[in-house]
Design a protein around this motif. Structure first.
Motif, PDB file in Angstrom:
ATOM      1  N   PHE A 148       3.685 -12.386  -4.609  1.00 37.08           N
ATOM      2  CA  PHE A 148       4.422 -11.379  -5.356  1.00 37.08           C
ATOM      3  C   PHE A 148       3.752 -11.118  -6.709  1.00 37.08           C
ATOM      4  N   GLY A 149       3.403 -12.185  -7.407  1.00 34.21           N
ATOM      5  CA  GLY A 149       2.787 -12.023  -8.727  1.00 34.21           C
ATOM      6  C   GLY A 149       1.467 -11.270  -8.672  1.00 34.21           C
ATOM      7  N   VAL A 150       0.615 -11.642  -7.734  1.00 35.82           N
ATOM      8  CA  VAL A 150      -0.689 -10.974  -7.607  1.00 35.82           C
ATOM      9  C   VAL A 150      -0.512  -9.515  -7.189  1.00 35.82           C
ATOM     10  N   ALA A 151       0.353  -9.270  -6.209  1.00 36.26           N
ATOM     11  CA  ALA A 151       0.565  -7.892  -5.742  1.00 36.26           C
ATOM     12  C   ALA A 151       1.150  -7.024  -6.846  1.00 36.26           C
ATOM     13  N   TYR A 152       2.043  -7.602  -7.658  1.00 36.84           N
ATOM     14  CA  TYR A 152       2.622  -6.822  -8.756  1.00 36.84           C
ATOM     15  C   TYR A 152       1.573  -6.524  -9.830  1.00 36.84           C
ATOM     16  N   LEU A 153       0.748  -7.514 -10.139  1.00 33.23           N
ATOM     17  CA  LEU A 153      -0.298  -7.287 -11.140  1.00 33.23           C
ATOM     18  C   LEU A 153      -1.286  -6.218 -10.689  1.00 33.23           C
ATOM     19  N   ILE A 154      -1.584  -6.203  -9.405  1.00 33.55           N
ATOM     20  CA  ILE A 154      -2.546  -5.217  -8.885  1.00 33.55           C
ATOM     21  C   ILE A 154      -1.921  -3.832  -8.766  1.00 33.55           C
ATOM     22  N   SER A 155      -0.689  -3.769  -8.222  1.00 36.87           N
ATOM     23  CA  SER A 155      -0.084  -2.467  -7.928  1.00 36.87           C
ATOM     24  C   SER A 155       0.790  -1.936  -9.058  1.00 36.87           C
ATOM     25  N   GLY A 156       1.413  -2.829  -9.823  1.00 27.91           N
ATOM     26  CA  GLY A 156       2.356  -2.386 -10.849  1.00 27.91           C
ATOM     27  C   GLY A 156       3.653  -1.863 -10.263  1.00 27.91           C
ATOM     28  N   SER A 157       3.838  -2.057  -8.959  1.00 25.03           N
ATOM     29  CA  SER A 157       5.015  -1.539  -8.270  1.00 25.03           C
ATOM     30  C   SER A 157       5.820  -2.695  -7.678  1.00 25.03           C
ATOM     31  N   LEU A 158       7.103  -2.760  -8.047  1.00 26.41           N
ATOM     32  CA  LEU A 158       7.959  -3.819  -7.498  1.00 26.41           C
ATOM     33  C   LEU A 158       8.151  -3.695  -5.985  1.00 26.41           C
ATOM     34  N   PRO A 159       8.420  -2.489  -5.436  1.00 26.90           N
ATOM     35  CA  PRO A 159       8.590  -2.402  -3.979  1.00 26.90           C
ATOM     36  C   PRO A 159       7.330  -2.797  -3.197  1.00 26.90           C
ATOM     37  N   ALA A 187       4.902  -4.785  -4.288  1.00 25.03           N
ATOM     38  CA  ALA A 187       4.707  -6.228  -4.485  1.00 25.03           C
ATOM     39  C   ALA A 187       5.656  -7.018  -3.598  1.00 25.03           C
ATOM     40  N   LEU A 188       6.900  -6.577  -3.499  1.00 23.98           N
ATOM     41  CA  LEU A 188       7.869  -7.264  -2.652  1.00 23.98           C
ATOM     42  C   LEU A 188       7.469  -7.177  -1.183  1.00 23.98           C
ATOM     43  N   GLY A 189       7.011  -6.022  -0.752  1.00 23.90           N
ATOM     44  CA  GLY A 189       6.578  -5.853   0.636  1.00 23.90           C
ATOM     45  C   GLY A 189       5.401  -6.740   0.982  1.00 23.90           C
ATOM     46  N   VAL A 190       4.410  -6.744   0.113  1.00 29.37           N
ATOM     47  CA  VAL A 190       3.241  -7.591   0.337  1.00 29.37           C
ATOM     48  C   VAL A 190       3.644  -9.064   0.313  1.00 29.37           C
ATOM     49  N   ALA A 191       4.476  -9.421  -0.653  1.00 26.51           N
ATOM     50  CA  ALA A 191       4.882 -10.818  -0.814  1.00 26.51           C
ATOM     51  C   ALA A 191       5.743 -11.306   0.348  1.00 26.51           C
ATOM     52  N   LEU A 192       6.423 -10.432   1.030  1.00 24.90           N
ATOM     53  CA  LEU A 192       7.243 -10.841   2.175  1.00 24.90           C
ATOM     54  C   LEU A 192       6.426 -10.948   3.458  1.00 24.90           C
ATOM     55  N   VAL A 193       5.553  -9.998   3.689  1.00 21.43           N
ATOM     56  CA  VAL A 193       4.819  -9.950   4.954  1.00 21.43           C
ATOM     57  C   VAL A 193       3.690 -10.979   5.003  1.00 21.43           C
ATOM     58  N   GLU A 194       2.814 -10.964   4.036  1.00 25.87           N
ATOM     59  CA  GLU A 194       1.628 -11.823   4.089  1.00 25.87           C
ATOM     60  C   GLU A 194       1.977 -13.318   4.083  1.00 25.87           C
ATOM     61  N   PRO A 195       2.795 -13.811   3.160  1.00 23.52           N
ATOM     62  CA  PRO A 195       3.142 -15.235   3.201  1.00 23.52           C
ATOM     63  C   PRO A 195       3.938 -15.633   4.442  1.00 23.52           C
ATOM     64  N   ALA A 196       4.754 -14.737   4.959  1.00 19.82           N
ATOM     65  CA  ALA A 196       5.521 -15.063   6.168  1.00 19.82           C
ATOM     66  C   ALA A 196       4.576 -15.333   7.334  1.00 19.82           C
ATOM     67  N   VAL A 197       3.596 -14.485   7.501  1.00 21.46           N
ATOM     68  CA  VAL A 197       2.612 -14.677   8.571  1.00 21.46           C
ATOM     69  C   VAL A 197       1.792 -15.936   8.309  1.00 21.46           C
ATOM     70  N   ASN A 198       1.369 -16.118   7.076  1.00 23.42           N
ATOM     71  CA  ASN A 198       0.582 -17.288   6.711  1.00 23.42           C
ATOM     72  C   ASN A 198       1.371 -18.586   6.877  1.00 23.42           C
ATOM     73  N   THR A 199       2.659 -18.573   6.573  1.00 25.75           N
ATOM     74  CA  THR A 199       3.499 -19.759   6.703  1.00 25.75           C
ATOM     75  C   THR A 199       3.627 -20.180   8.158  1.00 25.75           C
ATOM     76  N   VAL A 200       3.831 -19.227   9.037  1.00 27.40           N
ATOM     77  CA  VAL A 200       3.917 -19.543  10.465  1.00 27.40           C
ATOM     78  C   VAL A 200       2.579 -20.110  10.946  1.00 27.40           C
TER      79      VAL A 200
END
Length: 87
Positions: A20-31, A33-46
């Motif tokens: 979330f932090g990296v995506a927000y710093l790169i995009s400046g957009s909360l939605p 950043a939230l989308g990236v932070a939900l999808v990528e770590p979820a796949v990586n966690t599994v």
């Protein structure tokens, strides 16, 4: 198995926060950043969960175990302390 699930959960929280932090710093957009932070770590966690399980299965199949004792294991911790004091 419980340890694997707990470890996976803590990894997920850490990964979500960083993602979330990296995506927000790169995009400046909360939605975004939230989308990236939900999808990528979820796949990586599994993937991480199954990666850990595969390594344990491989260790059992070859008769090898991790050379580094777990700190949670009281006997291993005592052995590390003894080795540290003796060395």
């Amino acid at each position: 198995m419980l340890r694997d699930l707990m470890k996976t959960g803590s990894f997920a929280v850490l990964h979500f926060s960083i993602g979330f932090g990296v995506a927000y710093l790169i995009s400046g957009s909360l939605p975004i950043a939230l989308g990236v932070a939900l999808v990528e770590p979820a796949v990586n966690t599994v993937a991480f969960f199954f990666h850990e399980r595969a390594w344990k299965r491989a260790e059992r199949a070859t008769g090898r175990t991790s050379e580094t004792p777990r700190v949670e294991d009281h006997h291993s911790f005592r052995n590390l302390r003894t080795l540290a004091l003796a060395g």
